[in-house]
Design a protein around this motif. Structure first.
Motif, PDB file in Angstrom:
ATOM      1  N   ALA A 108      42.921  31.043  34.696  1.00 18.71           N
ATOM      2  CA  ALA A 108      43.926  32.107  34.779  1.00 18.71           C
ATOM      3  C   ALA A 108      45.114  31.816  33.865  1.00 18.71           C
ATOM      4  N   HIS A 140      34.894  34.073  31.432  1.00 19.88           N
ATOM      5  CA  HIS A 140      35.837  34.522  32.462  1.00 19.88           C
ATOM      6  C   HIS A 140      37.277  34.505  31.937  1.00 19.88           C
ATOM      7  N   PHE A 144      40.399  37.617  31.726  1.00 20.01           N
ATOM      8  CA  PHE A 144      41.855  37.569  31.882  1.00 20.01           C
ATOM      9  C   PHE A 144      42.553  38.075  30.618  1.00 20.01           C
ATOM     10  N   LEU A 173      33.883  35.594  43.798  1.00 16.79           N
ATOM     11  CA  LEU A 173      35.246  35.997  43.452  1.00 16.79           C
ATOM     12  C   LEU A 173      35.329  37.501  43.187  1.00 16.79           C
ATOM     13  N   TYR A 177      38.949  38.323  38.862  1.00 15.44           N
ATOM     14  CA  TYR A 177      38.951  36.894  38.549  1.00 15.44           C
ATOM     15  C   TYR A 177      37.730  36.458  37.757  1.00 15.44           C
ATOM     16  N   LYS A 178      36.916  37.403  37.322  1.00 12.92           N
ATOM     17  CA  LYS A 178      35.725  37.061  36.563  1.00 12.92           C
ATOM     18  C   LYS A 178      35.373  38.237  35.654  1.00 12.92           C
TER      19      LYS A 178
END
Length: 304
Positions: A108, A140, A144, A173, A177-178
């Protein structure tokens, strides 16, 4: 609240202000072997670089770095065809062995800091389009980046390619978040090791399951077949950039139906084989669905 902890060699970085000294941005262009290390505090391209060229952003996975073999393969392939600015996001200091759990948590922070940098590059240089290629955990992180950039510039980036997006600790998740299909105008995914290192479920607008999706023919005699299969996702993608043959996928309603034998692949001379689409760099915009791709067991892997 800023959290910056070190457990032995496992560095956890949460809520730290960007830029971070542990996230580096390297720019390559055409056939230049030596990269520009860009200043994360002042995001802009060197005056000698044509900022309007398409911007290809490559993000490595767990235990990777700017000179990791999967990243170098893709970068060199882009340099071979030319006409692209290639930005490599090196977050290796936050993804060291054996620190997988902290690497997952760091995605993140890496995504946010990278997105702030990329958004400024877009605003200042107006590249023709932006395409992010993320391998494993890097896929991933691309999610973000896509979301943060959209919020910053008011539109989605054109494309994200996920190369065997990481499965461990991402199975349950939420989508935010992915990697998923909301992160860019087009999200395409190449699956090579579903169920072990890579996610099984369709993740993008179009998902390619290579060979049986979980184990690759080239890895049969490897000492670690699952890891070898996982690492072939960037190898296949790199080959797709320069291949004159191409990786072609055949449509199937779902990967599950293929596994249970409900999607036998047609012979090349049969009419349904002509409805295949190409996987990799030259994916046709607007492609949708699940496709099965077959390869050779040794390079060049593309069968055409």
């Amino acid at each position: 609240m800023k959290i910056d902890w070190n457990f032995y060699n496992c560095h956890l970085q949460l809520h730290e202000l960007c830029p971070s000294s542990k996230i580096l941005f390297y720019l390559y262009h055409d056939k230049l072997e030596l990269p520009y290390l860009l200043n994360a505090s002042e995001p802009h391209l060197p005056p000698s670089i044509n900022g309007s060229f398409p911007l290809k952003i490559i993000i490595h996975g767990y235990a990777g770095h700017v000179m990791a073999e999967p990243i170098v393969e893709i970068r060199k392939a882009y340099q071979e065809i030319g006409g692209k600015n290639i930005l490599i996001i090196d977050w290796g200091k936050l993804a060291v062995l054996p620190c997988y759990p902290t690497a997952v948590l760091n995605t993140a922070q890496v995504g946010q800091c990278s997105a702030e940098f990329v958004a400024e590059i877009i605003k200042k240089h107006h590249p023709r389009y932006v395409h992010i290629i993320g391998f494993s955990l890097g896929a991933h992180i691309a999610s973000f980046v896509g979301n943060y950039v959209r919020d910053s510039i008011g539109r989605k980036i054109r494309r994200i390619t996920g190369l065997d997006p990481a499965l461990p600790l991402f199975a349950n998740l939420k989508g935010t978040y992915k990697l998923d299909k909301n992160d860019a105008q087009t999200v395409d995914v190449i699956h090579t090791n579903v169920g072990t290192f890579g996610k099984m479920e369709p993740t993008g607008h179009v998902d390619f399951y290579v060979n049986n999706g979980s184990s690759q023919p080239a890895c049969i005699n490897h000492h670690n077949p699952p890891l070898c299969s996982h690492l072939l996702a960037p190898t296949y993608y790199a080959e797709s950039i320069t291949s004159k043959t191409g990786f072609w996928g055949t449509s199937c309603p779902s990967y599950f139906q293929y596994v249970i034998g409900w999607c036998p692949l047609p012979e090349p001379e049969r009419p349904e084989a002509k409805q295949r689409i190409i996987m990799g760099e030259y994916l046709l915009r607007g492609s949708r669905g699940v496709y099965i791709v077959k390869t050779r067991s040794s390079p060049p892997y593309a069968l055409g």
